[in-house]
Design an enzyme around this catalytic site. Structure first.
Site, PDB file in Angstrom:
ATOM      1  N   GLU A  70      -0.239  -3.336  -2.039  1.00  0.00           N
ATOM      2  CA  GLU A  70       0.768  -4.396  -1.886  1.00  0.00           C
ATOM      3  C   GLU A  70       1.069  -5.066  -3.224  1.00  0.00           C
ATOM      4  OE1 GLU A  70      -0.838  -6.928   1.226  1.00  0.00           O
ATOM      5  OE2 GLU A  70       0.058  -5.668   2.773  1.00  0.00           O
ATOM      6  N   GLU A  84       0.113   0.165   7.143  1.00  0.00           N
ATOM      7  CA  GLU A  84      -0.653  -0.853   7.863  1.00  0.00           C
ATOM      8  C   GLU A  84       0.184  -1.396   9.013  1.00  0.00           C
ATOM      9  OE1 GLU A  84      -2.362  -3.964   5.477  1.00  0.00           O
ATOM     10  OE2 GLU A  84      -3.135  -2.558   3.974  1.00  0.00           O
TER      11      GLU A  84
END
Ligand SMILES: *[C@@H]1O[C@H](CO)[C@@H](O)[C@H](O)[C@H]1NC(C)=O
Ligand SMILES: *[C@@H]1O[C@H](CO)[C@@H](O)[C@H](O)[C@H]1NC(C)=O
Ligand SMILES: *[C@@H]1O[C@H](CO)[C@@H](O)[C@H](O)[C@H]1NC(C)=O
Ligand SMILES: *[C@@H]1O[C@H](CO)[C@@H](O)[C@H](O)[C@H]1NC(C)=O
Ligand SMILES: *[C@@H]1O[C@H](CO)[C@@H](O)[C@H](O)[C@H]1NC(C)=O
Length: 659
Positions: A198, A277
Site C-alpha cells: 500500500e 486484500e
C-alpha cells in the site's frame, strides 16, 4: 432400460473421475513446468492453464508452527487454492545483522521457519502468494520494520534513503536466498510476490510518492532470483501512485467491490483483476468496541468480486495472534508526537472465517459454498479437519511474586546515566548495539528529597504509558476508565503533570516505568519516527530539571524470566509486580485465560511473552494454544501494572467487552 444404463454409466464415470482427480499441484504441473503465473491477458494463467485465485491470508508468525498444517488443511478444505503470507523483517533480523529463519536463537525462533511453512503449503496443495515487504503494515509492530533502523539518525524508512536501502538489500538477499528456490517455476509453491505494501497510502498532499523506491525494490527482488509475477496492492479509489509500470496492480478493499474493480479495470484494462486484500472482518484498538462483520455482508461482497471475474485473497482467512509485544498501532491524524496513537489489541481474530483458535464460523461455510460455485477446476479437495477441542482448566493459585524493585535488581543490564537528556529504548547501547525493541524501559533516580505537594512534569508525550513509583510504591493513578487515558500517564497528554501528594520524602527513589505499547504500522512517512520511552523533553521536579541516574531495560527475555529468583509468597496487593502460577496439565489442550479480574499487563507462558491484557477491553481473554504448553508443570507469569489477583481462571471461548 436405457435409464438404468445411463445410471450405471454415471456411477462408473463418477467413480472414475473421483479416483482420478488430480491434486491441484498435479493439475497445473502434470505436463512439466514451463510458465509461472501469467498476467498477459484479462485472466490469469498458471503454466498455460486458466486459474482463478481463491487465496486466503495466513501469517505463519501469528500461528504456532504445530498448527500450520491444521490451518492450511482447513484452507484447502474451504476450496482455497492459495495461501498468502507477509514476512516480518523485525522478527527475521531481530538484531542488526543477526538473522533468524527458524534456528537463529531469538525468542521467536519457533515461529520463523518460513521455508518449512511454504513447503508445507505445497504439501497441503496450496500455491503461495508472498508479500515480503520489507514494510508489511499488517497491524504488526512498526509494520514489520526492525526498530534498530531508528538508531541511524537521519534514516528515512520506506524511501530510497541510502542507509535504509543498504539494510533492505542485505535483508532481502538473505531472505530470497532461502525463498527463491521455492518459486513455482523452480518446482516450489510461490506463484506471485508483492513489492512493498500500500505504498500509495504514504502520499502526503501534493508531494509525489517516491516511486524510485519501488523501482529499486523491484531490482533487488530480481537481482536475487525472483522470477515469478510481481505486483503491488492499494485501494483503487485512492489512486495508483503506489503502482509501477509493468507490475500488476491489485486492489484492497472491504466494500464497494464493483466500483473499486471498475476503477482498477479502467487503470489496467488488459490485465487480470485481483483483489489482494478483501477484508473479511476487521481488527480492534484497545478501548474500541469489538468489530464484527456479518457473514451475510461478507458473502455478498465476495460474490460480487467473483461475479466480476476477479481473483481474490481473503484478508484474513485466519488471523491468529499478535503475540506479546508484537501488535502494531495506528495514528488517527497527522500527529508526529504520539498524539493520535491507537494501539491494536493482542488477538488478531479479525472476525475472520477461521477464528483465532481455528474454529469454523458461518463465514467459513459461506466462503466454501461460494468458492465451490465459482471454481471451474475439478481437483482433489480434502474434507474439513476435526476441530481441536479446548478445555477449561480449573483455576490456579498465584503462588509467588516479585516486586518491581526486586525485578529491577535482577536486571542484567543497568545503564548509568548522568544527564537531564533522556534517550528512548531504541538508542540504548545494548543488544549488540541494536538497542531495545520491545517491552518496558525504566528511568531511575535515587536520593532525592521530595517536599509535600511536589509536582512531577514530563515534557512532551509519553511513549506510550508511564507508571510513577516512589520508593517502589505506585504514585500515578490506577487505570480504571477510558477517561483515565486522557490524564497523566498516557500518550494523549502533552507536558503532563503529576502531583506527588502531601507526603514528604527524604532520600527517596523515583522510578518511571515506561511501556512500549506497540509501534505504529501505518501512516504517512513522517509518522514512522517511532521512538519509545521518554525522549521528547525533560523530567521536572517542582519545575527543576531532574537528572536521571540509571536506565534499566525490562525486556522480559526468555532466558531472563526463566532464571528469576527471590520469589516471595504472594500477598494480595498492588502492582506493579510479577506474579507466578503453575499450570499442571496431563495433555496440553487449547484454552483461553480469563483476564477480566486483572487490570493491565502482560502474560508469559514458559518464558514466551504471550499477550497483553487491559481491563478496558475489548479483549478480555488470552488465547493459550496447546503447543505453548507441555505435559506436566507450566510456568505462567503475569506482569500486572495495577492490581493483581490471587487466582488465574480459564474459559473455553473468547470474550470481548468494554468496561
Ligand atoms: C480461459 O478463460 C478465458 C476467459 O474466461 C476463456 O475465454 C478461455 O476459453 C479459457 N480457456 C480454457 C482453456 O478454458
Ligand atoms: C463507492 O464508490 C463510489 C465511487 O468511488 C463512491 O462515490 C461511494 O461513496 C462509495 N460507496 C461506499 C459505500 O463506500
Ligand atoms: C486524534 O486523537 C487526539 C487525541 O485523542 C484527539 O485530540 C484528536 O481530536 C484526534 N483527531 C482526529 C482527527 O480524530
Ligand atoms: C557523565 O557521563 C559521561 C559519559 O559516561 C562522562 O563522560 C562524564 O564524566 C559523566 N559526568 C559526571 C558529572 O559524572
Ligand atoms: C498541599 O496542597 C493542599 C491542597 O492543594 C493544601 O491544602 C495544602 O496546604 C498544601 N500543603 C503544603 C505543605 O503546601
Amino acid at each position: 432400460m436405457s435409464i438404468i444404463l445411463n445410471f450405471a454409466c454415471f456411477v462408473i464415470v463418477s467413480n472414475y473421475v473421483f479416483a482420478e482427480l488430480p491434486s491441484l499441484y498435479q493439475y497445473y504441473t502434470e505436463d512439466g513446468i514451463d510458465y509461472g503465473l501469467d498476467d498477459g491477458d484479462v485472466y490469469f494463467r498458471l503454466n498455460n492453464k486458466n486459474i482463478t485465485l481463491f487465496s486466503g491470508a495466513l501469517h505463519y508468525f501469528r500461528v504456532p508452527k504445530e498448527y500450520w498444517g491444521d490451518r492450511l488443511r482447513k484452507y484447502r478444505a474451504a476450496g482455497l487454492n492459495a495461501v498468502e503470507t507477509y514476512v516480518p523483517w523485525n522478527l527475521h533480523e531481530y538484531k542488526n545483522g543477526m538473522f533468524d529463519f527458524g534456528t537463529g536463537g531469538s525468542d521467536f525462533e519457533d515461529f520463523l521457519d518460513v521455508v518449512s511453512f511454504i513447503k508445507l503449503a505445497k504439501e497441503e496443495d496450496l500455491f503461495v502468494i508472498l508479500r515480503p515487504g520489507p514494510y508489511i503494515c499488517a497491524e504488526w509492530e512498526f509494520g514489520g520494520l526492525p526498530s534498530w533502523l531508528l538508531r541511524y539518525e537521519r534514516i528515512k524508512v520506506r524511501t530510497t534513503d541510502i542507509q535504509y536501502m543498504y539494510f533492505v538489500r542485505r535483508y532481502l538477499k538473505k531472505l530470497f536466498n532461502l525463498l527463491s528456490p521455492l518459486q513455482f517455476t523452480k518446482g516450489g509453491a510461490i506463484i506471485a510476490i508483492q513489492i512493498e505494501n500500500e505504498y500509495g497510502d504514504t502520499k502526503d498532499g501534493d508531494k509525489p510518492v517516491d516511486r524510485a523506491y519501488l523501482e529499486q525494490l523491484k531490482d533487488i527482488f530480481q537481482e536475487n532470483g525472483i522470477v515469478e509475477l510481481l505486483f503491488t496492492s492499494d485501494k483503487p479509489s485512492l489512486g495508483f501512485s503506489g503502482t509501477l509500470p509493468g507490475v500488476l496492480a491489485t486492489a484492497n478493499f472491504q466494500n464497494n467491490a464493483t466500483n473499486e474493480l471498475t476503477i482498477l479495470k479502467k487503470f489496467q484494462p488488459h490485465k487480470p483483476l485481483m483483489v489482494m486484500e478483501y477484508w473479511t472482518g476487521w481488527y480492534d484498538h484497545w478501548t474500541e468496541t469489538h468489530h464484527t462483520r456479518s457473514a451475510k455482508e461478507f458473502a455478498g461482497v465476495f460474490e460480487e468480486i467473483l461475479s466480476f471475474g476477479a481473483s481474490v485473497n481473503l484478508y484474513m482467512f485466519h488471523g491468529g495472534t499478535n503475540w506479546g509485544f508484537l501488535n502494531g498501532a495506528d495514528v488517527n491524524d497527522t500527529s508526529v508526537d504520539n498524539a493520535g496513537y491507537e494501539p491494536v489489541i493482542s488477538t488478531y481474530d479479525y472476525d475472520a472465517p477461521l477464528s483465532e483458535a481455528g474454529d469454523y464460523t458461518d463465514k467459513y461455510q459461506k466462503a466454501r459454498e461460494i468458492i465451490s460455485k465459482h471454481n471451474k477446476i475439478m481437483v482433489k479437495q480434502p474434507s474439513m479437519p476435526d476441530l481441536k477441542k479446548r478445555v477449561v482448566y480449573p483455576p490456579i493459585d498465584v503462588t509467588g511474586e516479585i516486586s518491581l524493585d526486586n525485578l529491577l535488581r535482577q536486571s542484567r543490564i543497568k545503564i548509568s546515566w548522568n544527564s537531564t537528556r533522556l534517550i528512548p529504548m531504541e538508542l540504548l547501547p545494548i543488544n549488540d548495539n541494536s538497542g531495545q525493541s520491545f517491552g518496558y524501559i525504566v528511568y531511575k533516580k535515587t536520593n532525592i528529597n521530595i517536599p509535600k505537594n511536589s509536582t512531577l512534569t514530563i515534557e512532551g508525550r509519553v511513549c506510550d504509558t508511564v507508571l510513577v513509583l516512589i520508593n517502589g510504591k505506585l504514585k500515578s493513578k490506577i487505570l480504571e476508565s477510558k477517561d483515565d487515558l486522557e490524564g497523566f500517564g498516557y500518550w494523549k497528554l502533552k507536558n503532563s503533570i503529576l502531583n506527588l501528594g502531601d507526603k514528604e520524602y527524604r532520600q527517596a527513589t523515583l522510578e518511571l516505568v515506561v511501556e512500549n505499547l506497540g509501534r505504529v504500522n501505518y501512516g504517512k512517512l513522517y509518522q514512522f519516527n517511532q521512538f519509545k520511552g521518554l525522549w521528547q523533553g525533560n523530567i521536572l521536579l517542582n519545575g527543576l530539571k531532574l537528572e536521571i541516574e540509571e536506565i534499566i531495560p525490562l525486556e522480559f527475555r526468555k532466558s531472563w524470566t526463566k532464571e528469576l529468583k527471590n520469589w516471595q509468597t504472594y500477598v494480595f496487593r498492588s502492582g506493579p509486580k510479577l506474579c507466578k502460577a503453575e499450570l499442571t496439565v496431563d495433555e496440553p489442550r487449547d484454552t483461553y485465560l480469563d483476564m477480566r479480574n486483572w487490570h493491565k499487563g502482560i502474560v508469559i507462558i514458559n518464558g514466551f511473552i504471550l499477550s497483553r491484557y487491559m481491563k478496558l477491553g475489548p479483549q478480555q481473554t488470552v488465547y493459550l494454544p496447546a503447543p505453548l504448553l507441555k505435559k506436566g508443570a507450566n510456568i505462567l507469569l503475569i506482569f500486572e501494572h495495577f492490581i493483581a489477583q490471587n487466582k488465574i481462571e480459564f474459559v473455553e471461548d473468547p470474550i470481548f467487552q468494554n468496561i
